[in-house]
Design a protein around this motif. Structure first.
Motif, short mmCIF file in Angstrom:
data_model
loop_
_atom_site.label_atom_id
_atom_site.label_comp_id
_atom_site.label_asym_id
_atom_site.label_seq_id
_atom_site.Cartn_x
_atom_site.Cartn_y
_atom_site.Cartn_z
N ALA A 41 0.56 -7.14 -5.66
CA ALA A 41 1.94 -7.73 -5.81
C ALA A 41 2.84 -7.20 -6.67
CB ALA A 41 1.63 -9.34 -6.13
N MET A 42 2.30 -6.61 -7.97
CA MET A 42 2.95 -5.96 -8.99
C MET A 42 3.67 -4.88 -8.49
SD MET A 42 3.00 -7.91 -11.61
CE MET A 42 3.77 -7.03 -12.87
N LYS A 43 3.13 -4.31 -7.54
CA LYS A 43 3.84 -3.00 -6.99
C LYS A 43 5.22 -3.07 -6.40
CE LYS A 43 -0.49 -0.69 -5.87
NZ LYS A 43 -1.45 -0.21 -4.91
N HIS A 44 5.47 -4.42 -6.00
CA HIS A 44 6.64 -5.06 -5.12
C HIS A 44 7.46 -5.74 -6.23
CE1 HIS A 44 4.94 -3.77 -1.42
NE2 HIS A 44 3.86 -4.37 -1.94
N LEU A 45 7.15 -5.90 -7.38
CA LEU A 45 7.98 -6.65 -8.40
C LEU A 45 9.16 -5.98 -8.94
CD1 LEU A 45 7.98 -9.30 -10.06
CD2 LEU A 45 6.83 -7.91 -12.06
N PRO A 46 9.22 -4.53 -8.75
CA PRO A 46 10.59 -4.13 -9.21
C PRO A 46 11.70 -4.35 -8.00
CG PRO A 46 9.12 -2.58 -9.34
CD PRO A 46 8.31 -3.55 -8.97
N LEU B 151 8.61 -15.53 -11.50
CA LEU B 151 7.40 -14.68 -11.23
C LEU B 151 6.34 -15.53 -10.24
CD1 LEU B 151 5.65 -12.11 -11.71
CD2 LEU B 151 4.93 -13.19 -13.69
N ASN B 152 6.11 -16.68 -10.64
CA ASN B 152 5.50 -17.49 -9.72
C ASN B 152 5.64 -17.77 -8.32
OD1 ASN B 152 3.35 -17.97 -11.81
ND2 ASN B 152 4.75 -19.47 -12.77
N GLU B 153 7.02 -17.84 -8.26
CA GLU B 153 7.57 -17.93 -6.81
C GLU B 153 7.33 -16.57 -6.07
OE1 GLU B 153 11.95 -18.00 -4.83
OE2 GLU B 153 11.71 -18.95 -6.80
N PHE B 154 7.55 -15.49 -6.95
CA PHE B 154 7.31 -14.18 -6.27
C PHE B 154 6.03 -13.96 -5.79
CE2 PHE B 154 5.75 -9.91 -7.53
CZ PHE B 154 6.03 -9.17 -6.52
N PHE C 85 -1.83 -17.36 -4.30
CA PHE C 85 -1.03 -17.80 -5.66
C PHE C 85 -0.49 -19.01 -5.56
CE2 PHE C 85 -1.19 -12.97 -5.87
CZ PHE C 85 -2.34 -12.71 -7.01
N GLN C 86 -0.87 -19.81 -4.42
CA GLN C 86 -0.46 -21.09 -4.37
C GLN C 86 -1.06 -22.07 -5.28
OE1 GLN C 86 -0.81 -22.23 -0.25
NE2 GLN C 86 0.87 -21.34 0.42
N ASP C 87 -2.31 -21.74 -5.92
CA ASP C 87 -2.96 -22.58 -6.90
C ASP C 87 -2.87 -21.61 -8.19
OD1 ASP C 87 -3.21 -24.74 -5.20
OD2 ASP C 87 -4.80 -23.70 -4.15
N PHE C 88 -2.34 -20.80 -8.29
CA PHE C 88 -2.26 -19.94 -9.42
C PHE C 88 -1.10 -19.67 -10.16
CE2 PHE C 88 -3.24 -15.66 -11.68
CZ PHE C 88 -4.55 -15.80 -12.14
N ALA C 89 -0.86 -19.69 -11.44
CA ALA C 89 0.32 -19.66 -12.22
C ALA C 89 0.39 -18.93 -13.48
CB ALA C 89 0.84 -21.25 -12.46
N PHE C 90 1.35 -18.08 -13.67
CA PHE C 90 1.65 -17.45 -14.85
C PHE C 90 2.57 -18.10 -16.00
CE2 PHE C 90 0.11 -13.90 -12.79
CZ PHE C 90 -0.07 -12.83 -13.73
N HIS C 91 2.30 -18.09 -17.18
CA HIS C 91 2.85 -18.76 -18.09
C HIS C 91 3.14 -17.56 -19.48
CE1 HIS C 91 2.34 -22.55 -16.47
NE2 HIS C 91 1.06 -22.29 -16.42
N PHE C 92 4.46 -17.71 -19.91
CA PHE C 92 4.77 -16.68 -20.93
C PHE C 92 4.92 -17.37 -22.10
CE2 PHE C 92 7.03 -14.36 -17.27
CZ PHE C 92 5.92 -13.60 -16.89
#
Length: 347
Positions: free
Chosen positions: A207-212, A238-241, A249-256
């Motif tokens: 997924a990170m390859k497509h973040l840009p 980011l979570n939506e992406f 990632f529907q049951d996975f979340a990032f937090h800053f």
């Protein structure tokens, strides 16, 4: 998360006890199992390096023998020029009494000089090859020595862990039951757990390859002020992406948080929490590199060997040049649900 049906194990992990001592033994058992895997990997790498070092030493020996004769010939040629022995040949060419004699002597002179140059060039080329082989052999020997030191360190570490585990098992209220639990958990981790963890890391890396591209398409994430750009990535964006990239990632979340990034997810009886941070990397390419500080699998802390292996195997970095080729990251921080990255122009 899904289990591999071919393992013969169920997706449900062994029951995680609330007893702190038992949890400590489980973490130690997991660490021991992972260190054992690391020892196996290092041993294989050591064997390959030993073979490589031996091959390079033999090659260097053969090259030394092959170059000895060339070295003597090259030395003789250099001495002849230094002593002026080729001057007589040139003088003979210049003193020729006729054109035909001049041309014949000049052809001979060119043959001699050309042969000298060929011998010197061949010697120089072979010497460079020998030097490169010797350098490679030295580097290989150094790597081998470092690897042996790491191997011994890991073996000592595992011995201490195993001794501590055995002591903990014997001091438990039911040693037989405790041994069975640790064995069951080890099998579960080796057959299912590590593969589930890698499934998430692989999905994140992809997924990170497509973040840009996502940053470019979403208004407000990237702003410019003069010659400086500022990237402000909200955790909800980011979570939506991530969900758009993989339903995993529907049951996975990032937090800053305050200069800390956490990601957690749960599915069925399996859960994972990842904690890390970003740093700026300049070489070999500028980017934000993600470092794994902690990984909790079903509430148990994974050992440092596993974290290091995951970090090396899966690239979770972000590279600004993929947004715009002349952008480079200079600062990174996170707070209050936002990842902040300062970018500057690089020409």
């Amino acid at each position: 998360m899904s289990a591999d049906p071919g393992t013969g194990l169920t997706a449900a992990p062994p029951d995680m006890p609330d007893n702190e001592e038992t949890r400590r033994l489980l973490e130690q058992t997991l660490s021991s199992a992972e260190i054992e895997q690391e020892i196996g990997r290092i041993s294989s790498e050591q064997k390959a390096l030993e073979q490589q070092a031996s091959m390079l030493e033999k090659r260097a020996g053969a090259q030394k023998n092959a170059i000895t004769d060339q070295q003597e010939r090259a030395g003789a040629i250099i001495r002849s020029y230094y002593m002026g022995e080729r001057d007589g040949l040139l003088a003979a060419v210049l003193s020729a009494k006729s054109i035909s004699r001049l041309l014949a002597l000049y052809d001979y002179y060119e043959i001699v000089i050309g042969r000298d140059q060929a011998i010197l060039s061949q010697y120089e080329e072979e010497y460079k090859k020998l030097k490169a082989t010797l350098t490679a052999a030295q580097r290989s020997s150094q790597e081998l020595a470092e690897l042996k030191a790491v191997l011994e360190e890991q073996k000592a570490r595992m011995a201490i862990l195993n001794e501590d585990i055995e002591s903990g098992v014997q001091s438990s209220s039911d040693p037989a039951r405790m041994s069975a639990l640790l064995e069951e958990f080890t099998k579960y981790w080796e057959n299912i757990g590590i593969h589930e963890v890698k499934t998430y890391f692989k999905a994140l890396s992809s997924a990170m390859k497509h973040l840009p591209q996502f940053v470019q398409s979403r208004d407000g994430i990237l702003t410019r002020k003069g010659m400086t750009y500022h990237l402000a990535l909200k955790e909800e964006d980011l979570n939506e992406f991530l969900v758009s990239q993989n339903p995993l990632f529907q049951d996975f979340a990032f937090h800053f948080n305050n200069n800390e990034v956490t990601a957690s997810g749960k599915s069925g009886g399996l859960s994972m929490t990842l904690t890390g941070h970003y740093t700026i990397q300049e070489e070999p390419v500028n980017g934000l590199m993600f470092h794994v500080d902690h990984v909790l699998f079903n509430g148990l802390e994974l050992p440092d060997t596993t974290r290091k292996a995951l970090e090396e195997e899966f690239d979770l970095g972000f590279y600004p040049e993929k947004i715009v080729s002349f952008l480079r990251a200079t600062e990174v921080s996170s707070a209050d649900g936002v990842l902040h990255v300062k970018l500057s122009l690089s020409f």
